[in-house]
Scaffold this active site. Sequence first.
Site, PDB file in Angstrom:
ATOM      1  N   CYS A  34       0.826  -1.207   0.000  1.00  0.00           N
ATOM      2  CA  CYS A  34       0.000   0.000   0.000  1.00  0.00           C
ATOM      3  C   CYS A  34       0.857   1.252   0.000  1.00  0.00           C
ATOM      4  CB  CYS A  34      -0.900   0.037   1.249  1.00  0.00           C
ATOM      5  SG  CYS A  34      -2.011  -1.358   1.423  1.00  0.00           S
ATOM      6  N   ASP A 444      22.071  35.780 -13.921  1.00  0.00           N
ATOM      7  CA  ASP A 444      20.785  36.441 -14.061  1.00  0.00           C
ATOM      8  C   ASP A 444      20.718  37.681 -13.176  1.00  0.00           C
ATOM      9  OD1 ASP A 444      17.807  35.899 -15.069  1.00  0.00           O
ATOM     10  OD2 ASP A 444      17.708  36.632 -13.011  1.00  0.00           O
TER      11      ASP A 444
END
Length: 496
Positions: A34, A444
């Site tokens: 599960c 940047d």
Amino acid sequence: MDLDWKICSRARLSRDARFDGKFFIGVLSTGIYCRSICRARTAKESNVRYFPSAAAAAEAGFRPCLRCRPECSPGTPGWLGTPSTVARALRLIDESSLEESGWQDGGVESLAERLGLGSRHLRRLFLRHLGATPSAVVRTRRLHFAKKLIDETSLPMNQVASASGFGSVRRFNAAIQKTYHRTPSQIRRLARQTEAPPRNQYLFRLGFRPPYDWSAMLAFLAPRMIPGVEVLHLGRYRRSIALNGEEGYFDVSLDQNNDALDVCIQFGDPRSLFFIIERIRAMFDLNADSREIVRCLGSDPLLARRVKAAPGLRVPGCWNGFELAVRAILGQQISVKAATTLAGRIAMTFGRRFSATSGLTHLFPTPQTLADANLTGIGLTTARAKTIRALARAVHDGQIRFEGIVESDSFLAQLCQIPGIGTWTAQYVAMRALGEPDAFPSSDLGLRDAAGLDNPRQLEARAEAWRPWRSYAAMYLWTKPGVHSELRSRDRSLAS
């Protein structure tokens, strides 16, 4: 991968969704495995075993739970707790076919050869870190995808078998019966599908580990969307796609009741569905583990307030690496709005017409089309036009490929050999097209301003503390701290 059973136990008992897909639980009394969020009756600790992957649980003799559906769990983040070799191998598996023939005729050997090591060593690495061999991982994915198609589509079973990679319907039926102790038809009846969607349309629910900041994802994508190719309307993202000679589109929105995105795919060839779904998962960064990212970045004074405001921020990917690289070249030293306008002109002028749904009018042009296109005629500078044509020729000739990347450093070095492509463009491509969590465009200007630093070298030194999640740090620095609550309020009003 060494699992800490105490952490697994606490996550199992609390059904903590943040651990969904990071491990699986085998119940000895039932022989079923599960997810950590399964709502079935809680088993005693002495009666469970923990596995690092669904394939490991399957190899140990457990079968998937029909209630929590392990095939719907978020993917395991490829870089978490695994060496780079295993992470690269998992990426190649995601981008490859699930066809049985490919994995019976030397598939593992071919995968190992591409990674530059022996097949025995690759199997040992997979067993050590995932608890299963590469073949077992592919076999489990094939079964899980078949189960998802049975549950969530109305495809005939022979097409389900083909789309999920089974060589014949007989082997498909036998594998489903052996794994789920039911026939494919019995499983479909259990799914209780209400109505069949239109022809060639497929509806899927793709899970993620919370938190997930859908508003921030859309806020990043919206100003960068290519007009005619991508559309955003009332919190739904839609785009046109072309693959293997077929055309179509997909639509993505947030599931308001589950930790998942709802996806509608309109496409003629169901055999491409696995690739499309995996690409969408990467595009929206659904496999990320926000808990680990927040733990690393949230303790940094520069990022702490931003992380606290948006703990579910993800790195947006892309549908097509070539398209993103063109978009990145257009964005060099001009505003996002101006680059988007130029990208729209390229699509409208050189892309094929597309009219399957409202708002989508074109497909983005192929490398072959742009290799000799007159790009200066639509407003590009001569230098930018030459760079895009050079990239297009390199991709068309097979010198550069955006799929099946084994060594990202060598790929980026090759990309930078194209005149007009520098470090910023390469790192941005690595960040969004390759899904590299540690890519970082340090040159940047926006990042430097947000960090309050003067030059890329200083920013790179400052970013060492953010490894291996510098891409996520970049997203936090690019995102204004106050924008999240405003966007989430808008989303809630639209949903209501």
